[in-house]
Design a protein around this motif. Structure first.
Motif, PDB file in Angstrom:
ATOM      1  N   VAL A 111      84.980  -7.266 -16.671  1.00 16.43           N
ATOM      2  CA  VAL A 111      84.974  -8.705 -16.398  1.00 16.43           C
ATOM      3  C   VAL A 111      83.741  -9.319 -17.044  1.00 16.43           C
ATOM      4  O   VAL A 111      82.611  -8.942 -16.737  1.00 16.43           O
ATOM      5  N   ASP A 112      83.970 -10.233 -17.967  1.00 20.32           N
ATOM      6  CA  ASP A 112      82.853 -10.916 -18.609  1.00 20.32           C
ATOM      7  C   ASP A 112      82.415 -12.106 -17.759  1.00 20.32           C
ATOM      8  O   ASP A 112      83.227 -12.751 -17.100  1.00 20.32           O
ATOM      9  N   ASN A 113      81.116 -12.355 -17.786  1.00 26.54           N
ATOM     10  CA  ASN A 113      80.571 -13.556 -17.170  1.00 26.54           C
ATOM     11  C   ASN A 113      80.831 -13.653 -15.666  1.00 26.54           C
ATOM     12  O   ASN A 113      81.155 -14.721 -15.153  1.00 26.54           O
ATOM     13  N   LEU A 114      80.733 -12.518 -14.971  1.00 27.70           N
ATOM     14  CA  LEU A 114      80.796 -12.552 -13.526  1.00 27.70           C
ATOM     15  C   LEU A 114      79.459 -13.081 -13.024  1.00 27.70           C
ATOM     16  O   LEU A 114      78.426 -12.434 -13.142  1.00 27.70           O
ATOM     17  N   ALA A 115      79.469 -14.277 -12.473  1.00 28.73           N
ATOM     18  CA  ALA A 115      78.227 -14.987 -12.179  1.00 28.73           C
ATOM     19  C   ALA A 115      77.459 -14.347 -11.025  1.00 28.73           C
ATOM     20  O   ALA A 115      78.034 -13.884 -10.044  1.00 28.73           O
ATOM     21  N   CYS A 126      80.460   3.698 -19.529  1.00 25.83           N
ATOM     22  CA  CYS A 126      80.447   2.249 -19.714  1.00 25.83           C
ATOM     23  C   CYS A 126      79.406   1.658 -18.751  1.00 25.83           C
ATOM     24  O   CYS A 126      79.657   1.501 -17.550  1.00 25.83           O
ATOM     25  N   LYS A 127      78.270   1.341 -19.266  1.00 20.55           N
ATOM     26  CA  LYS A 127      77.171   0.848 -18.451  1.00 20.55           C
ATOM     27  C   LYS A 127      77.475  -0.556 -17.922  1.00 20.55           C
ATOM     28  O   LYS A 127      78.058  -1.384 -18.619  1.00 20.55           O
ATOM     29  N   VAL A 128      77.075  -0.805 -16.681  1.00 20.22           N
ATOM     30  CA  VAL A 128      77.223  -2.125 -16.072  1.00 20.22           C
ATOM     31  C   VAL A 128      75.818  -2.678 -15.834  1.00 20.22           C
ATOM     32  O   VAL A 128      75.005  -2.046 -15.170  1.00 20.22           O
ATOM     33  N   ASP A 129      75.553  -3.836 -16.418  1.00 19.08           N
ATOM     34  CA  ASP A 129      74.209  -4.388 -16.282  1.00 19.08           C
ATOM     35  C   ASP A 129      74.261  -5.877 -15.987  1.00 19.08           C
ATOM     36  O   ASP A 129      75.314  -6.505 -15.989  1.00 19.08           O
ATOM     37  N   LEU A 130      73.088  -6.416 -15.703  1.00 19.25           N
ATOM     38  CA  LEU A 130      72.958  -7.842 -15.393  1.00 19.25           C
ATOM     39  C   LEU A 130      72.182  -8.511 -16.510  1.00 19.25           C
ATOM     40  O   LEU A 130      71.065  -8.102 -16.843  1.00 19.25           O
ATOM     41  N   HIS A 131      72.783  -9.523 -17.088  1.00 22.07           N
ATOM     42  CA  HIS A 131      72.109 -10.310 -18.126  1.00 22.07           C
ATOM     43  C   HIS A 131      71.530 -11.565 -17.478  1.00 22.07           C
ATOM     44  O   HIS A 131      72.230 -12.326 -16.815  1.00 22.07           O
ATOM     45  N   ALA A 189      62.988 -22.818  -8.011  1.00 24.53           N
ATOM     46  CA  ALA A 189      61.963 -21.895  -8.504  1.00 24.53           C
ATOM     47  C   ALA A 189      62.252 -20.461  -8.080  1.00 24.53           C
ATOM     48  O   ALA A 189      61.850 -19.507  -8.769  1.00 24.53           O
ATOM     49  N   PHE A 190      62.960 -20.275  -6.954  1.00 18.43           N
ATOM     50  CA  PHE A 190      63.242 -18.940  -6.450  1.00 18.43           C
ATOM     51  C   PHE A 190      64.547 -18.357  -6.975  1.00 18.43           C
ATOM     52  O   PHE A 190      64.796 -17.164  -6.790  1.00 18.43           O
ATOM     53  N   ARG A 191      65.380 -19.166  -7.594  1.00 19.71           N
ATOM     54  CA  ARG A 191      66.716 -18.747  -7.972  1.00 19.71           C
ATOM     55  C   ARG A 191      66.726 -17.939  -9.274  1.00 19.71           C
ATOM     56  O   ARG A 191      66.069 -18.296 -10.254  1.00 19.71           O
ATOM     57  N   THR A 192      67.501 -16.858  -9.254  1.00 21.38           N
ATOM     58  CA  THR A 192      67.773 -16.074 -10.464  1.00 21.38           C
ATOM     59  C   THR A 192      69.266 -16.158 -10.741  1.00 21.38           C
ATOM     60  O   THR A 192      70.080 -15.910  -9.852  1.00 21.38           O
ATOM     61  N   LYS A 193      69.614 -16.511 -11.972  1.00 21.42           N
ATOM     62  CA  LYS A 193      71.022 -16.607 -12.345  1.00 21.42           C
ATOM     63  C   LYS A 193      71.301 -15.719 -13.548  1.00 21.42           C
ATOM     64  O   LYS A 193      70.463 -15.566 -14.427  1.00 21.42           O
ATOM     65  N   GLY A 194      72.474 -15.149 -13.545  1.00 21.43           N
ATOM     66  CA  GLY A 194      72.842 -14.275 -14.651  1.00 21.43           C
ATOM     67  C   GLY A 194      74.307 -13.916 -14.594  1.00 21.43           C
ATOM     68  O   GLY A 194      75.078 -14.470 -13.809  1.00 21.43           O
ATOM     69  N   THR A 195      74.701 -12.970 -15.421  1.00 25.99           N
ATOM     70  CA  THR A 195      76.079 -12.503 -15.471  1.00 25.99           C
ATOM     71  C   THR A 195      76.109 -10.984 -15.496  1.00 25.99           C
ATOM     72  O   THR A 195      75.287 -10.345 -16.165  1.00 25.99           O
ATOM     73  N   ILE A 196      77.040 -10.418 -14.745  1.00 27.86           N
ATOM     74  CA  ILE A 196      77.241  -8.969 -14.749  1.00 27.86           C
ATOM     75  C   ILE A 196      78.212  -8.622 -15.868  1.00 27.86           C
ATOM     76  O   ILE A 196      79.278  -9.226 -16.001  1.00 27.86           O
ATOM     77  N   ARG A 197      77.827  -7.637 -16.664  1.00 22.75           N
ATOM     78  CA  ARG A 197      78.653  -7.264 -17.809  1.00 22.75           C
ATOM     79  C   ARG A 197      78.905  -5.757 -17.809  1.00 22.75           C
ATOM     80  O   ARG A 197      77.993  -4.973 -17.549  1.00 22.75           O
ATOM     81  N   GLN A 198      80.139  -5.382 -18.097  1.00 23.50           N
ATOM     82  CA  GLN A 198      80.467  -3.973 -18.324  1.00 23.50           C
ATOM     83  C   GLN A 198      80.502  -3.745 -19.830  1.00 23.50           C
ATOM     84  O   GLN A 198      81.296  -4.353 -20.541  1.00 23.50           O
ATOM     85  N   GLN A 199      79.665  -2.882 -20.308  1.00 20.58           N
ATOM     86  CA  GLN A 199      79.558  -2.663 -21.741  1.00 20.58           C
ATOM     87  C   GLN A 199      80.662  -1.731 -22.242  1.00 20.58           C
ATOM     88  O   GLN A 199      81.337  -1.050 -21.468  1.00 20.58           O
ATOM     89  N   ARG A 200      80.794  -1.707 -23.546  1.00 20.28           N
ATOM     90  CA  ARG A 200      81.754  -0.797 -24.169  1.00 20.28           C
ATOM     91  C   ARG A 200      81.301   0.652 -23.995  1.00 20.28           C
ATOM     92  O   ARG A 200      80.117   0.923 -23.795  1.00 20.28           O
TER      93      ARG A 200
END
Length: 301
Positions: free
Chosen positions: A110-114, A163-168, A87-98
Motif C-alpha cells: 500500500v503506497d502512501n498509507l498516512a 520486502c522492507k516496510v519503512d516510514l518516509h 510543532a509536535f506532529r510528525t507526518k509521513g507515509t508507510i511504504r512497502q519496498q520492492r
C-alpha cells in the motif's frame, strides 16, 4: 463547543498560576479543566472515550501521556488554538519496498498509507538495556525499534522478510514528546539513574526517532523537560530556556532550583521518581557563550 470550553479552562489554569493564586484556586482551575475534558465529545464516539470516562471519575488511573494527548486533541479541535500542536506532529507515509532479491512489488503493498503521530512510546526496560549495554547507543533507535514494521515475504520468489516496510517522513516535529512505559512503580534506583543519563547524554535527530532514513539536514533537539511520577503524583524537572545546564523542579506552584542535570538524576534516583514524559526542543541560546542556535531545514527553529 466542548473543545472551546476546555480551551477556556486550560487558559484559566495558566491564569491562576500566572497571578500566583493560592492552592485552592489552582486546584479549582485544574478540576474545571478535568471536567471540561471529560465532557468533550459524544459519550460513545470511540476515540478518546475511555480517557474521558476516567477523567469524569477523577482521572487517577490515567497515564500522563493519555492526558497530554487529550489536551492536544482539544487544542487542535478549537479554531482558536488549532495550530498549537503542529510543532509536535510528525507526518509521513508507510511504504512497502520492492523485494531486494527479485525486485518484485507485492500485491498487498500500500503506497502512501498516512501516518500522523503526536508522541512515541517505548518501554522503560528497553531504554535501561540500551543505557547499560550501549546497544543501541542512541535514544532514536530505541523508540524507532519499538514501532518497527515487520518486513514482508516476497510473493514472487518467496524470500522471507525480503520486502522492507519503512516510514518516509514528510513533516518532522519541531519539538518532540517521548513517553516512557513503566510496568511497575517500584523501579530499581540504578535503572532510573541509567535511564535518566541515557536520555540526556546527547542531542537527538527528531526524524530518526521515526525513520532510519532521517532527513538530509538534521534537526537537533535537546532534552528540555522530564515529567516524573512518584506516589500517584506527577511533577517535572525543566531545563533553563537559554540552554544552560541549569534545572528547576516544579511541583504544583512550587519551583525549586535544582542545579545541573546530575542533580536531577540524584533526585530521580533517591525518590525514586520515574520519568514518564520526555520533552525535547531546539534550545535557543547565545553562540558567544558556547551555546548554539538550531534551525531545521524546513525553516523552523
Amino acid at each position: 463547543a466542548g473543545s472551546d470550553a476546555a480551551v477556556d479552562a486550560f487558559a484559566a489554569v495558566f491564569g491562576a498560576l500566572g497571578r500566583r493564586a493560592d492552592d485552592a484556586d489552582v486546584d479549582a482551575a485544574v478540576n474545571e479543566l478535568r471536567e471540561a475534558l471529560a465532557a468533550r465529545g459524544e459519550p460513545d464516539d470511540g476515540d478518546g472515550d475511555g480517557v474521558r470516562r476516567e477523567l469524569a471519575t477523577g482521572g487517577h488511573l490515567l497515564d500522563v501521556a493519555e492526558v497530554f494527548a487529550e489536551l492536544a486533541a482539544v487544542l487542535e479541535a478549537s479554531p482558536r488554538t488549532a495550530g498549537a500542536t503542529k510543532a509536535f506532529r510528525t507526518k509521513g507515509t508507510i511504504r512497502q519496498q520492492r523485494c531486494y532479491k527479485c525486485n518484485h512489488q507485492n500485491d498487498d503493498a500500500v503506497d502512501n498509507l498516512a501516518v500522523d503521530e503526536l508522541a512515541r512510546s517505548a518501554p522503560a526496560a528497553a531504554l535501561v538495556l540500551a543505557a547499560k549495554f550501549n546497544a543501541p547507543d542512541n535514544v532514536e533507535e530505541v523508540y524507532r525499534s519499538a514501532h518497527a514494521h515487520a518486513a514482508k515475504s516476497c510473493d514472487n520468489c518467496h524470500a522471507q522478510s525480503a520486502c522492507k516496510v519503512d516510514l518516509h517522513i514528510n513533516k518532522r516535529p519541531r519539538a518532540l514528546v517521548l513517553s516512557v512505559g513503566w510496568f511497575a512503580t517500584d523501579a530499581d534506583p540504578d535503572e532510573v539513574t541509567s535511564l535518566c543519563r541515557f536520555v540526556e547524554r546527547e542531542s537527538i535527530d527528531a526524524s530518526r526517532v521515526f525513520s532510519a532514513e532521517g532527513r538530509k539536514a538534521p534537526c537537533t533537539l535537546d532534552l528540555l523537560a522530564i515529567v516524573v511520577f512518584k506516589d500517584a503524583h506527577y511533577t517535572a524537572f525543566v531545563r533553563s530556556a537559554d540552554g544552560e545546564d541549569a534545572w528547576t523542579y516544579h511541583d504544583r506552584r512550587s519551583t525549586v532550583a535544582v542545579g545541573d542535570f546530575e542533580a536531577v538524576v540524584t533526585r530521580c534516583r533517591d525518590g525514586p521518581m520515574l520519568p514518564y514524559l520526555l520533552f525535547y526542543d531546539a534550545l535557543i541560546a547565545d553562540p558567544e557563550r558556547g551555546l548554539r542556535y538550531v534551525r531545521c531545514d524546513d525553516g523552523g527553529l
